[in-house]
Design an enzyme around this catalytic site. Structure first.
Site, short mmCIF file in Angstrom:
data_model
loop_
_atom_site.label_atom_id
_atom_site.label_comp_id
_atom_site.label_asym_id
_atom_site.label_seq_id
_atom_site.Cartn_x
_atom_site.Cartn_y
_atom_site.Cartn_z
N CYS A 71 102.06 23.88 -36.75
CA CYS A 71 103.06 24.94 -36.65
C CYS A 71 103.95 24.77 -35.43
O CYS A 71 105.13 25.10 -35.47
CB CYS A 71 102.37 26.30 -36.58
SG CYS A 71 101.50 26.75 -38.09
N CYS A 120 113.26 13.67 -28.07
CA CYS A 120 112.87 14.69 -29.06
C CYS A 120 112.30 15.87 -28.28
O CYS A 120 112.52 15.99 -27.07
CB CYS A 120 111.88 14.14 -30.08
SG CYS A 120 110.26 13.73 -29.40
#
EC number: 2.7.7.80
Length: 449
Positions: free
Chosen positions: A244, A406
Protein backbone atom coordinates in the site's frame (compact mmCIF):
# COMPACT_ATOMS: atom_id res chain seq x y z
CA UNK A 1 2.25 52.83 13.15
CA UNK A 2 5.01 50.72 14.72
CA UNK A 3 2.88 50.10 17.82
CA UNK A 4 -0.13 49.23 15.67
CA UNK A 5 1.85 46.62 13.78
CA UNK A 6 3.37 45.24 16.97
CA UNK A 7 0.08 44.53 18.73
CA UNK A 8 -1.11 41.81 16.31
CA UNK A 9 2.29 40.11 16.47
CA UNK A 10 2.12 40.02 20.27
CA UNK A 11 -1.41 38.60 20.09
CA UNK A 12 -0.27 35.93 17.61
CA UNK A 13 2.60 34.98 19.90
CA UNK A 14 0.20 34.64 22.84
CA UNK A 15 -2.10 32.41 20.79
CA UNK A 16 0.80 30.20 19.73
CA UNK A 17 1.85 29.83 23.36
CA UNK A 18 -1.71 28.99 24.41
CA UNK A 19 -1.97 26.36 21.64
CA UNK A 20 1.32 24.80 22.76
CA UNK A 21 0.12 24.67 26.37
CA UNK A 22 -3.20 23.09 25.36
CA UNK A 23 -1.37 20.52 23.25
CA UNK A 24 0.80 19.62 26.24
CA UNK A 25 -2.33 19.18 28.39
CA UNK A 26 -3.92 17.01 25.69
CA UNK A 27 -0.83 14.81 25.48
CA UNK A 28 -0.80 14.40 29.25
CA UNK A 29 -4.50 13.47 29.29
CA UNK A 30 -3.94 10.90 26.54
CA UNK A 31 -1.17 9.32 28.62
CA UNK A 32 -3.41 9.26 31.70
CA UNK A 33 -6.14 7.59 29.67
CA UNK A 34 -3.70 4.99 28.40
CA UNK A 35 -2.51 4.22 31.94
CA UNK A 36 -6.10 3.98 33.19
CA UNK A 37 -7.07 1.60 30.40
CA UNK A 38 -4.14 -0.61 31.37
CA UNK A 39 -5.43 -1.02 34.93
CA UNK A 40 -9.12 -1.68 34.41
CA UNK A 41 -10.27 -5.27 34.67
CA UNK A 42 -11.59 -5.35 31.11
CA UNK A 43 -8.40 -3.97 29.73
CA UNK A 44 -5.40 -5.57 28.12
CA UNK A 45 -2.28 -7.32 29.17
CA UNK A 46 0.91 -7.23 27.17
CA UNK A 47 1.71 -10.86 27.85
CA UNK A 48 2.06 -13.68 25.41
CA UNK A 49 -1.46 -15.10 25.77
CA UNK A 50 -5.03 -13.82 25.50
CA UNK A 51 -6.98 -13.11 28.65
CA UNK A 52 -8.09 -16.37 30.23
CA UNK A 53 -11.12 -17.57 28.33
CA UNK A 54 -14.10 -18.32 30.54
CA UNK A 55 -16.70 -20.94 29.80
CA UNK A 56 -19.73 -18.66 29.72
CA UNK A 57 -22.94 -20.70 29.96
CA UNK A 58 -25.44 -17.88 29.56
CA UNK A 59 -25.80 -14.31 28.37
CA UNK A 60 -26.28 -11.35 30.68
CA UNK A 61 -29.13 -8.88 30.29
CA UNK A 62 -26.61 -6.41 28.89
CA UNK A 63 -25.47 -9.01 26.34
CA UNK A 64 -29.06 -9.58 25.21
CA UNK A 65 -29.69 -5.86 24.82
CA UNK A 66 -26.37 -5.19 23.11
CA UNK A 67 -26.43 -8.08 20.63
CA UNK A 68 -30.19 -8.32 20.09
CA UNK A 69 -30.07 -7.62 16.34
CA UNK A 70 -27.88 -10.65 15.69
CA UNK A 71 -29.46 -12.83 18.37
CA UNK A 72 -32.73 -12.89 16.43
CA UNK A 73 -31.03 -14.37 13.37
CA UNK A 74 -32.37 -17.95 13.03
CA UNK A 75 -28.95 -19.50 12.35
CA UNK A 76 -27.18 -17.48 15.06
CA UNK A 77 -29.21 -17.17 18.26
CA UNK A 78 -28.09 -17.63 21.85
CA UNK A 79 -25.79 -20.51 20.93
CA UNK A 80 -23.89 -18.48 18.37
CA UNK A 81 -23.50 -15.55 20.74
CA UNK A 82 -22.14 -17.79 23.49
CA UNK A 83 -19.60 -19.25 21.06
CA UNK A 84 -18.45 -15.72 20.23
CA UNK A 85 -18.30 -14.76 23.90
CA UNK A 86 -16.06 -17.76 24.62
CA UNK A 87 -13.80 -17.23 21.59
CA UNK A 88 -10.40 -15.63 21.11
CA UNK A 89 -9.26 -14.12 17.80
CA UNK A 90 -5.77 -12.87 16.95
CA UNK A 91 -5.45 -9.99 14.48
CA UNK A 92 -2.00 -9.47 13.01
CA UNK A 93 -1.63 -5.95 11.65
CA UNK A 94 -3.83 -3.16 13.04
CA UNK A 95 -3.91 -1.12 9.85
CA UNK A 96 -6.35 -0.71 7.00
CA UNK A 97 -7.58 -4.31 7.24
CA UNK A 98 -7.07 -4.92 10.94
CA UNK A 99 -8.96 -1.84 12.14
CA UNK A 100 -12.36 -2.69 10.59
CA UNK A 101 -11.87 -6.38 11.37
CA UNK A 102 -11.19 -5.64 15.04
CA UNK A 103 -14.03 -3.14 15.22
CA UNK A 104 -16.63 -5.59 13.92
CA UNK A 105 -15.35 -8.48 16.01
CA UNK A 106 -15.40 -6.42 19.20
CA UNK A 107 -18.82 -5.04 18.29
CA UNK A 108 -20.17 -8.54 17.63
CA UNK A 109 -19.14 -9.70 21.10
CA UNK A 110 -15.94 -11.66 20.56
CA UNK A 111 -14.77 -12.51 24.06
CA UNK A 112 -11.02 -11.98 23.59
CA UNK A 113 -9.06 -10.14 20.92
CA UNK A 114 -5.30 -10.16 20.46
CA UNK A 115 -3.80 -7.22 18.58
CA UNK A 116 -0.35 -7.59 17.02
CA UNK A 117 1.42 -4.56 15.55
CA UNK A 118 4.96 -3.28 16.04
CA UNK A 119 4.24 0.12 14.47
CA UNK A 120 3.08 3.55 15.66
CA UNK A 121 0.18 5.63 14.35
CA UNK A 122 1.12 8.14 11.62
CA UNK A 123 -0.91 10.80 9.80
CA UNK A 124 -0.70 8.82 6.56
CA UNK A 125 -2.58 5.96 8.27
CA UNK A 126 -5.70 7.89 9.21
CA UNK A 127 -7.54 7.85 5.88
CA UNK A 128 -8.03 4.09 6.11
CA UNK A 129 -7.12 2.97 9.65
CA UNK A 130 -10.26 4.28 11.27
CA UNK A 131 -9.67 3.16 14.87
CA UNK A 132 -6.81 5.64 15.18
CA UNK A 133 -7.03 9.42 15.66
CA UNK A 134 -4.91 12.53 15.21
CA UNK A 135 -4.51 12.76 18.98
CA UNK A 136 -3.01 9.26 19.08
CA UNK A 137 -0.38 9.79 16.38
CA UNK A 138 2.90 8.44 17.72
CA UNK A 139 1.15 5.90 19.95
CA UNK A 140 1.47 2.16 19.40
CA UNK A 141 -1.18 1.00 16.92
CA UNK A 142 -2.10 -1.88 19.19
CA UNK A 143 -2.59 0.46 22.16
CA UNK A 144 -4.47 3.02 20.06
CA UNK A 145 -6.85 0.36 18.78
CA UNK A 146 -7.34 -0.99 22.30
CA UNK A 147 -8.53 2.43 23.50
CA UNK A 148 -11.05 2.69 20.67
CA UNK A 149 -12.30 -0.90 21.01
CA UNK A 150 -12.88 -0.65 24.76
CA UNK A 151 -14.94 2.47 24.17
CA UNK A 152 -17.04 0.43 21.74
CA UNK A 153 -17.31 -2.68 23.92
CA UNK A 154 -15.83 -2.64 27.44
CA UNK A 155 -16.69 -6.34 27.86
CA UNK A 156 -14.15 -7.43 25.25
CA UNK A 157 -10.84 -8.63 26.73
CA UNK A 158 -7.99 -7.20 24.69
CA UNK A 159 -4.36 -8.29 24.72
CA UNK A 160 -1.81 -6.05 23.03
CA UNK A 161 1.31 -7.47 21.40
CA UNK A 162 3.15 -4.29 20.44
CA UNK A 163 6.07 -6.08 18.82
CA UNK A 164 7.14 -7.49 15.48
CA UNK A 165 5.93 -11.05 14.99
CA UNK A 166 8.83 -13.39 14.18
CA UNK A 167 9.83 -17.05 14.30
CA UNK A 168 10.89 -16.76 17.95
CA UNK A 169 7.67 -15.31 19.43
CA UNK A 170 4.96 -16.38 16.96
CA UNK A 171 4.09 -19.76 18.48
CA UNK A 172 3.87 -18.39 22.02
CA UNK A 173 1.65 -15.50 20.93
CA UNK A 174 -0.62 -17.50 18.62
CA UNK A 175 -1.28 -20.74 20.48
CA UNK A 176 -4.05 -19.43 22.76
CA UNK A 177 -6.31 -18.17 19.96
CA UNK A 178 -9.03 -19.95 18.00
CA UNK A 179 -8.75 -18.04 14.71
CA UNK A 180 -5.96 -15.91 13.23
CA UNK A 181 -6.53 -12.98 10.86
CA UNK A 182 -3.70 -12.02 8.51
CA UNK A 183 -4.10 -8.27 8.08
CA UNK A 184 -0.41 -7.69 7.38
CA UNK A 185 1.02 -6.01 4.33
CA UNK A 186 4.12 -8.05 3.57
CA UNK A 187 5.02 -11.43 2.14
CA UNK A 188 7.35 -12.63 4.91
CA UNK A 189 4.64 -12.29 7.56
CA UNK A 190 2.16 -14.17 5.34
CA UNK A 191 4.48 -17.20 5.19
CA UNK A 192 5.20 -16.98 8.91
CA UNK A 193 1.50 -16.89 9.84
CA UNK A 194 0.68 -19.68 7.43
CA UNK A 195 3.33 -22.05 8.73
CA UNK A 196 2.52 -21.31 12.37
CA UNK A 197 -1.22 -21.81 11.80
CA UNK A 198 -0.59 -25.16 10.10
CA UNK A 199 1.63 -26.31 12.97
CA UNK A 200 -0.91 -25.14 15.56
CA UNK A 201 -3.94 -26.41 13.64
CA UNK A 202 -5.65 -23.02 13.37
CA UNK A 203 -7.61 -21.51 10.45
CA UNK A 204 -6.07 -18.42 8.86
CA UNK A 205 -8.32 -15.70 7.41
CA UNK A 206 -6.12 -13.91 4.88
CA UNK A 207 -6.97 -10.55 3.33
CA UNK A 208 -5.17 -8.10 1.08
CA UNK A 209 -5.98 -4.77 -0.56
CA UNK A 210 -4.14 -2.63 -3.08
CA UNK A 211 -5.29 0.38 -5.08
CA UNK A 212 -8.99 -0.36 -5.81
CA UNK A 213 -8.78 -4.14 -5.50
CA UNK A 214 -9.03 -6.60 -2.63
CA UNK A 215 -8.93 -10.34 -1.98
CA UNK A 216 -9.89 -12.65 0.86
CA UNK A 217 -9.74 -16.39 1.50
CA UNK A 218 -9.45 -18.84 4.41
CA UNK A 219 -6.39 -21.10 4.58
CA UNK A 220 -5.82 -24.31 6.54
CA UNK A 221 -9.48 -25.17 7.08
CA UNK A 222 -11.08 -28.54 6.48
CA UNK A 223 -9.56 -31.73 5.14
CA UNK A 224 -8.93 -30.36 1.65
CA UNK A 225 -8.54 -26.66 2.36
CA UNK A 226 -5.10 -25.52 1.12
CA UNK A 227 -2.59 -23.49 3.04
CA UNK A 228 -0.83 -20.42 1.66
CA UNK A 229 2.19 -22.51 0.62
CA UNK A 230 -0.03 -24.83 -1.41
CA UNK A 231 -0.89 -21.84 -3.59
CA UNK A 232 2.47 -20.05 -3.42
CA UNK A 233 5.27 -22.59 -2.75
CA UNK A 234 7.92 -20.01 -3.66
CA UNK A 235 7.84 -16.30 -2.72
CA UNK A 236 7.89 -13.70 -5.49
CA UNK A 237 11.09 -11.73 -6.18
CA UNK A 238 11.28 -8.62 -3.97
CA UNK A 239 11.21 -6.23 -6.93
CA UNK A 240 7.84 -7.68 -8.00
CA UNK A 241 6.14 -6.94 -4.67
CA UNK A 242 4.04 -3.80 -4.23
CA UNK A 243 2.40 -2.80 -0.95
CA UNK A 244 0.00 0.00 0.00
CA UNK A 245 2.87 2.36 0.73
CA UNK A 246 4.17 2.01 -2.82
CA UNK A 247 1.05 1.34 -4.87
CA UNK A 248 -1.55 3.23 -2.85
CA UNK A 249 -4.97 2.11 -1.67
CA UNK A 250 -8.42 3.60 -1.18
CA UNK A 251 -9.57 3.40 2.42
CA UNK A 252 -13.03 2.10 1.57
CA UNK A 253 -11.43 -0.91 -0.13
CA UNK A 254 -9.49 -1.92 2.98
CA UNK A 255 -12.67 -1.36 4.99
CA UNK A 256 -14.59 -3.72 2.72
CA UNK A 257 -12.02 -6.52 2.93
CA UNK A 258 -11.39 -6.06 6.66
CA UNK A 259 -15.11 -6.28 7.42
CA UNK A 260 -15.30 -9.48 5.38
CA UNK A 261 -12.39 -10.94 7.35
CA UNK A 262 -14.40 -10.31 10.51
CA UNK A 263 -17.39 -12.01 8.89
CA UNK A 264 -15.36 -15.11 8.01
CA UNK A 265 -13.95 -15.27 11.54
CA UNK A 266 -17.47 -15.11 12.98
CA UNK A 267 -18.62 -17.86 10.61
CA UNK A 268 -15.69 -20.05 11.66
CA UNK A 269 -16.44 -19.56 15.36
CA UNK A 270 -20.21 -19.91 15.18
CA UNK A 271 -20.38 -22.54 12.44
CA UNK A 272 -22.41 -20.28 10.22
CA UNK A 273 -22.77 -20.58 6.44
CA UNK A 274 -20.09 -21.73 4.00
CA UNK A 275 -16.56 -20.75 5.01
CA UNK A 276 -14.46 -19.20 2.24
CA UNK A 277 -11.98 -22.09 2.16
CA UNK A 278 -10.81 -23.41 -1.20
CA UNK A 279 -12.20 -20.26 -2.76
CA UNK A 280 -10.83 -16.77 -3.36
CA UNK A 281 -13.16 -13.78 -3.26
CA UNK A 282 -11.90 -10.94 -5.46
CA UNK A 283 -13.30 -7.41 -5.10
CA UNK A 284 -12.94 -4.86 -7.91
CA UNK A 285 -13.68 -1.49 -6.36
CA UNK A 286 -13.64 0.36 -9.67
CA UNK A 287 -16.71 -1.56 -10.88
CA UNK A 288 -18.00 -2.75 -7.46
CA UNK A 289 -17.97 -6.33 -8.70
CA UNK A 290 -17.20 -9.45 -6.66
CA UNK A 291 -15.84 -12.64 -8.20
CA UNK A 292 -15.69 -15.94 -6.36
CA UNK A 293 -13.16 -18.33 -7.89
CA UNK A 294 -12.16 -21.85 -6.95
CA UNK A 295 -8.53 -22.36 -5.93
CA UNK A 296 -6.59 -25.59 -5.80
CA UNK A 297 -7.01 -28.07 -2.97
CA UNK A 298 -4.18 -29.17 -0.69
CA UNK A 299 -0.89 -29.83 -2.45
CA UNK A 300 0.18 -33.43 -1.82
CA UNK A 301 3.84 -32.43 -1.58
CA UNK A 302 3.35 -29.14 0.29
CA UNK A 303 6.41 -28.47 2.44
CA UNK A 304 4.35 -27.61 5.51
CA UNK A 305 0.81 -29.09 5.40
CA UNK A 306 1.38 -32.43 3.65
CA UNK A 307 1.44 -35.77 5.45
CA UNK A 308 5.25 -35.70 5.36
CA UNK A 309 6.18 -32.02 5.74
CA UNK A 310 9.73 -30.81 5.18
CA UNK A 311 9.16 -27.74 7.36
CA UNK A 312 8.36 -28.71 10.94
CA UNK A 313 9.51 -25.58 12.73
CA UNK A 314 9.47 -21.89 11.91
CA UNK A 315 12.32 -20.55 9.77
CA UNK A 316 13.87 -17.15 9.02
CA UNK A 317 11.17 -15.74 6.76
CA UNK A 318 13.03 -12.56 5.87
CA UNK A 319 15.85 -14.65 4.43
CA UNK A 320 13.39 -17.03 2.75
CA UNK A 321 11.51 -14.15 1.07
CA UNK A 322 14.47 -11.82 0.55
CA UNK A 323 12.60 -8.91 2.14
CA UNK A 324 11.83 -7.43 5.53
CA UNK A 325 8.79 -8.53 7.52
CA UNK A 326 7.39 -4.99 7.68
CA UNK A 327 5.56 -2.60 5.38
CA UNK A 328 8.27 0.02 5.84
CA UNK A 329 10.79 0.95 3.19
CA UNK A 330 12.25 -2.30 1.89
CA UNK A 331 15.35 -1.10 0.02
CA UNK A 332 16.45 -3.13 -2.97
CA UNK A 333 20.13 -3.73 -3.70
CA UNK A 334 20.20 -4.25 -7.46
CA UNK A 335 23.11 -2.03 -8.45
CA UNK A 336 26.81 -1.76 -7.78
CA UNK A 337 27.82 1.18 -5.53
CA UNK A 338 29.42 3.01 -8.47
CA UNK A 339 26.07 2.97 -10.30
CA UNK A 340 24.44 5.05 -7.57
CA UNK A 341 24.85 8.61 -6.31
CA UNK A 342 23.77 10.02 -2.95
CA UNK A 343 21.51 13.06 -2.76
CA UNK A 344 24.35 15.02 -1.13
CA UNK A 345 26.80 14.22 -3.93
CA UNK A 346 24.13 14.92 -6.54
CA UNK A 347 23.47 18.37 -5.09
CA UNK A 348 27.18 19.18 -4.93
CA UNK A 349 28.36 17.83 -8.26
CA UNK A 350 25.45 17.63 -10.68
CA UNK A 351 22.37 19.65 -9.74
CA UNK A 352 23.66 22.93 -11.17
CA UNK A 353 25.36 21.34 -14.19
CA UNK A 354 23.79 20.11 -17.43
CA UNK A 355 22.27 16.67 -16.87
CA UNK A 356 19.09 14.70 -17.51
CA UNK A 357 17.01 13.95 -14.41
CA UNK A 358 14.44 11.21 -15.05
CA UNK A 359 11.64 10.75 -12.51
CA UNK A 360 10.22 7.25 -13.04
CA UNK A 361 7.21 7.56 -10.74
CA UNK A 362 3.68 7.34 -12.11
CA UNK A 363 2.23 10.60 -13.41
CA UNK A 364 -0.17 10.90 -10.45
CA UNK A 365 2.78 10.80 -8.04
CA UNK A 366 4.85 13.19 -10.17
CA UNK A 367 2.04 15.74 -9.92
CA UNK A 368 2.24 15.66 -6.12
CA UNK A 369 5.83 16.92 -6.06
CA UNK A 370 8.97 16.87 -8.18
CA UNK A 371 12.55 18.09 -8.16
CA UNK A 372 13.46 21.06 -10.36
CA UNK A 373 14.23 20.12 -14.00
CA UNK A 374 12.91 16.57 -13.53
CA UNK A 375 11.29 14.88 -16.52
CA UNK A 376 8.55 12.37 -15.83
CA UNK A 377 9.11 9.05 -17.60
CA UNK A 378 7.10 6.33 -15.79
CA UNK A 379 8.97 3.09 -15.18
CA UNK A 380 6.60 1.18 -17.45
CA UNK A 381 7.75 3.24 -20.45
CA UNK A 382 11.34 2.29 -19.74
CA UNK A 383 10.65 -1.40 -19.20
CA UNK A 384 8.52 -1.75 -22.34
CA UNK A 385 11.18 0.02 -24.41
CA UNK A 386 8.94 2.85 -25.64
CA UNK A 387 11.26 5.54 -24.25
CA UNK A 388 14.64 3.91 -24.82
CA UNK A 389 15.24 5.16 -28.36
CA UNK A 390 14.46 8.72 -27.32
CA UNK A 391 16.75 8.36 -24.32
CA UNK A 392 19.58 7.03 -26.49
CA UNK A 393 19.17 9.92 -28.92
CA UNK A 394 19.18 12.49 -26.11
CA UNK A 395 22.34 11.07 -24.60
CA UNK A 396 24.18 10.88 -27.93
CA UNK A 397 23.24 14.43 -28.90
CA UNK A 398 24.07 16.03 -25.56
CA UNK A 399 26.36 13.64 -23.69
CA UNK A 400 24.67 14.79 -20.50
CA UNK A 401 24.79 12.44 -17.49
CA UNK A 402 21.51 10.71 -16.70
CA UNK A 403 20.26 10.52 -13.11
CA UNK A 404 17.16 8.48 -12.26
CA UNK A 405 14.96 9.22 -9.24
CA UNK A 406 11.82 7.72 -7.73
CA UNK A 407 10.07 7.92 -4.38
CA UNK A 408 12.32 5.67 -2.27
CA UNK A 409 15.12 4.51 -4.54
CA UNK A 410 13.72 1.13 -5.59
CA UNK A 411 12.01 1.70 -8.94
CA UNK A 412 14.91 3.91 -9.97
CA UNK A 413 17.29 0.98 -9.49
CA UNK A 414 15.10 -1.21 -11.68
CA UNK A 415 15.11 1.51 -14.34
CA UNK A 416 18.88 2.01 -14.19
CA UNK A 417 19.52 -1.72 -14.36
CA UNK A 418 17.32 -2.01 -17.45
CA UNK A 419 18.88 1.01 -19.16
CA UNK A 420 22.44 -0.08 -18.40
CA UNK A 421 21.70 -3.45 -19.98
CA UNK A 422 20.66 -1.61 -23.14
CA UNK A 423 23.29 1.14 -23.08
CA UNK A 424 26.26 0.02 -20.97
CA UNK A 425 28.44 2.89 -22.21
CA UNK A 426 26.06 5.66 -21.09
CA UNK A 427 26.56 7.56 -17.82
CA UNK A 428 23.44 6.53 -15.87
CA UNK A 429 23.14 6.76 -12.09
CA UNK A 430 20.47 5.96 -9.53
CA UNK A 431 19.67 8.68 -6.96
CA UNK A 432 20.10 6.64 -3.79
CA UNK A 433 17.13 6.74 -1.43
CA UNK A 434 15.01 8.75 -3.84
CA UNK A 435 12.84 11.68 -2.82
CA UNK A 436 12.62 10.44 0.77
CA UNK A 437 16.39 10.87 1.07
CA UNK A 438 16.10 14.33 -0.52
CA UNK A 439 13.60 15.40 2.16
CA UNK A 440 15.58 13.86 5.02
CA UNK A 441 19.03 15.09 3.97
CA UNK A 442 18.63 18.14 1.72
CA UNK A 443 15.28 19.94 1.96
CA UNK A 444 13.02 19.24 4.94
CA UNK A 445 10.28 21.34 3.32
CA UNK A 446 10.06 19.05 0.29
CA UNK A 447 6.75 17.09 0.53
CA UNK A 448 6.99 13.50 1.71
CA UNK A 449 4.22 10.96 1.17
Amino acid sequence: MIAARGAPEIEKAKLRLEIAELQAVLNAKEQQLLELQSTISTGASNGGEPESKQDHQKLSNDDIARYSRQLILPDFGIGGQLKLKNSAVLIVGIGGLGCPAAQYLAGAGCGSLGLVDYDQVERSNLHRQTLHTVARCGLSKAESARIALLELNPHCHITCHASLLNRFNAMDIMHGYDVVLDCSDNVATRYLLNDACVMLGKPLVSGSALKLDGQITVYNYGTQGPCYRCIFPVPPPPEAVTNCGDGGVLGAVTGTIGAMQALEAIKLIVGLGDVLAGRLLIFDGSSCQFRNIRIRSKRANCHVCSDQPLITQLIDYEVFCGMHATDKDNPLQLLEPEQRITVVDYQKSLQDKPHLLLDVRAQAEFEICQLPQAINVPLAQILDGSYLQQLDAQFKSSGFPIVVVCRRGNDSQIAVQHMKNQFPEHFIRDLKGGLHAWTNQIDENFPIY
